[in-house]
Design an enzyme around this catalytic site. Structure first.
Site, PDB file in Angstrom:
ATOM      1  N   LYS A  80       0.649  -1.284  -0.033  1.00 47.13           N
ATOM      2  CA  LYS A  80      -0.095  -0.034   0.010  1.00 47.13           C
ATOM      3  C   LYS A  80       0.952   1.131  -0.113  1.00 47.13           C
ATOM      4  O   LYS A  80       2.132   1.376   0.822  1.00 47.13           O
ATOM      5  CB  LYS A  80      -1.054  -0.254   1.229  1.00 47.13           C
ATOM      6  N   SER A 155      -9.920   1.771   2.642  1.00 51.03           N
ATOM      7  CA  SER A 155      -8.954   2.930   1.846  1.00 51.03           C
ATOM      8  C   SER A 155      -7.803   1.592   1.111  1.00 51.03           C
ATOM      9  O   SER A 155      -7.341   2.246   0.261  1.00 51.03           O
ATOM     10  CB  SER A 155      -8.286   3.545   2.744  1.00 51.03           C
ATOM     11  N   SER A 179     -10.058  -0.604   6.915  1.00 51.32           N
ATOM     12  CA  SER A 179      -9.584  -0.451   5.663  1.00 51.32           C
ATOM     13  C   SER A 179      -8.827  -1.750   5.163  1.00 51.32           C
ATOM     14  O   SER A 179      -8.616  -1.744   3.894  1.00 51.32           O
ATOM     15  CB  SER A 179      -8.379   0.769   5.600  1.00 51.32           C
TER      16      SER A 179
HETATM   17  N1  GLN Z   1     -13.261   4.285   5.940  1.00 52.73           N
HETATM   18  C1  GLN Z   1     -12.748   4.679   7.506  1.00 52.73           C
HETATM   19  C2  GLN Z   1     -12.336   6.059   7.200  1.00 52.73           C
HETATM   20  O1  GLN Z   1     -12.638   6.736   6.350  1.00 52.73           O
HETATM   21  C3  GLN Z   1     -11.450   3.858   7.854  1.00 52.73           C
HETATM   22  C4  GLN Z   1     -10.430   4.073   6.785  1.00 52.73           C
HETATM   23  C5  GLN Z   1      -9.114   3.185   7.417  1.00 52.73           C
HETATM   24  O2  GLN Z   1      -8.998   2.339   8.251  1.00 52.73           O
HETATM   25  N2  GLN Z   1      -7.823   3.792   6.959  1.00 52.73           N
HETATM   26  O3  GLN Z   1     -11.625   6.597   7.920  1.00 52.73           O
END
Ligand code: GLN
Length: 483
Positions: A80, A155, A179
């Site tokens: 990532k 994400s 995410s």
């Molecule tokens: N979807 C969540 C957010 O927008 C979690 C994102 C994540 O785990 N990085 O914060």
């Protein structure tokens, strides 16, 4: 055989490499060609073919020299784009870091290099990991290989798209509120968020430091376990990383049946077809010799609101470093330091990141901090207590990973709250610091559906054991969406 290399898992590839049936070079070339053919999925932000091939050749040379090699030697792992890999771009899918090249390796990159793995490309993501669809990426959206009109989730959407399309056998994700697990669920993969402190975050670009964890994503529980074992280690460079004497894994009990707890009350808003797949999975576990019991999980309704105070508060502080002075985007024609900072930030950050910074700055501001930030911390403590109490009676808390299957690109972009609710079931594990995984348990008729299991601290292997029981009985491992 070479035509099917992208369908093989990491463990199997490792066995073939060890047996001399395959070279790391041939594997890398196959995956590079495949990535080029599937660029439209938007899985990678960048892919340095020379760098991949150099590492593959080095692995082949080690093997020819007769060195004793581990199971990941020569196996590509896609990374990532918020984890530092020396000499490679590190963008977090943000204009703010466009062109930035990392001067050092993250702890997980170190670990993977030591294991002989091939660090393969930089994966697309929501900007600074803020989002659930990879649509906030400034480098372009990613698509779900099972249906390109839909999101792969986020994400870590690039990680999920990469695995589901067979562009790499393993990928690293990061998980602050879901995410790793939400995209794993949407793309039919196994994704695990470890216990807070199991994997070092040194070299991870911080989003919300009290919640962030790095973790493995794969197409099978076996591969997920292999990658987890490579990543998990003490590291003095991350002060939250658990020391060697505080890592004893928590196994499943030997004297009784494994016990799954279902917080029934929370399942009300789940889409009927997702609910049906979940109930089928629970019926399987019952038939397979587990106890499945209803549990209460009080204060769960506080998780999403508490998260959207705490995560933005921490993000607003972590992202203060992007000021156009030391690194990152710098506005061209600023007059004075304040103008430079405000213009650089206005130009460098996208709308969702700005929303989080504004929210976080507000909830921390004088006069409001106790009403918002303090209250959210108290809610977090209640959620952790409730989870630990529930886990004193069961080995895992089971829910669907996401209330619905993958949505159409664009469907939720206009409504941040709808987007935030994607993480209803995943956020509590981050707030409580607990390990949690998503494992495929079928489909809603068309798209993959994941089962979410949360365990007690350091119960990663136990969760993988539970997930593997379902996986063994159904043909849901090693699925690649594209020919
Ligand atoms: N979807 C969540 C957010 O927008 C979690 C994102 C994540 O785990 N990085 O914060």
């Amino acid at each position: 055989m070479s035509a099917d290399l992208h369908r093989l898992g990491a463990a199997e590839l490792g066995r073939r490499l060890a047996a001399g049936d395959l070279t790391a070079r041939a594997l890398a070339e196959h995956l590079l060609a495949r990535a080029a053919a599937h660029r439209d999925l938007g899985a990678f932000n960048s892919l340095d073919a020379d760098d991949t091939l150099r590492q593959a050749d080095a692995s082949d040379a080690r093997r020819r020299a007769g060195a004793a090699l581990g199971p990941l030697d020569g196996v590509p792992v896609a990374v990532k784009d918020n984890l530092a890999v020396r000499g490679q771009p590190l963008t977090c899918s943000s204009r703010m870091l466009a062109g930035f090249v990392s001067p050092y390796d993250s702890a997980v990159a170190d670990r993977l290099r030591a294991a002989g793995a091939v660090l393969h490309g930089r994966l697309n993501m929501d900007e600074f990991a803020m989002g659930s669809s990879t649509e906030t990426s400034a480098t372009g959206l990613a698509r779900n290989p099972w249906d390109p009109s839909r999101t792969p989730g986020g994400s870590s959407g690039g990680s999920a798209a990469c695995l589901a399309a067979g562009l790499a056998p393993l990928a690293l994700g990061t998980d602050t509120g879901g995410s790793i697990r939400q995209p794993a669920s949407h793309c039919g993969l196994v994704g695990l968020k470890p216990t807070y402190g199991l994997v070092s975050r040194f070299g991870l670009v911080a989003f919300a430091s009290s919640l962030d964890q790095v973790g493995p994503m794969a197409r099978s529980t076996e591969d997920c376990r292999l990658l987890l074992r490579a990543l998990a280690a003490p590291d003095a460079r991350d002060m939250t990383c658990l020391p060697a004497d505080a890592r004893a894994p928590r196994a499943l009990p030997s004297g009784r049946k494994p016990r799954l707890g279902v917080p029934r009350r929370l399942l009300e808003g789940v889409a009927p077809a997702v609910r049906a797949a979940f109930e089928t999975a629970m019926a399987f576990y019952r038939a397979d010799g587990c106890e499945v019991v209803d549990i209460e999980l009080p204060h769960s309704e506080l998780a999403v609101p508490a998260y959207y105070v705490l995560a933005p508060a921490e993000a607003s502080s972590n992202l203060a470093r992007y000021d156009g002075v030391r690194y990152g985007h710098r506005a061209a024609d600023a007059s004075g330091i304040e103008d430079l900072m405000s213009r650089s930030r206005a130009e460098g950050f996208g709308p969702e990141v700005k929303r989080r910074i504004l929210l976080g700055t507000f909830v921390l501001s004088a006069g409001f901090a106790d009403a918002y930030y303090g209250k959210a911390l108290r809610a977090r403590a209640l959620i952790r207590e409730a989870h630990l109490a529930a886990l004193a009676g069961v080995d895992a808390i089971a829910t669907p990973t996401v209330p619905t299957a993958a949505f159409r690109l664009g469907e939720k972009s206009a409504d941040p709250v709808q987007m935030y609710l994607e993480d209803l079931f995943t956020i509590p594990a981050n707030l409580a610091g607990l390990p949690a995984l998503s494992v495929p348990v079928g489909s809603d008729g068309a798209l993959p559906v994941g089962l979410h299991l949360v365990g007690a601290p350091l119960a990663e292997e136990a969760l993988l054991d539970l997930a593997a029981r379902f996986e063994r009985a159904h043909a849901l491992a090693h699925r690649v969406a594209l020919p």
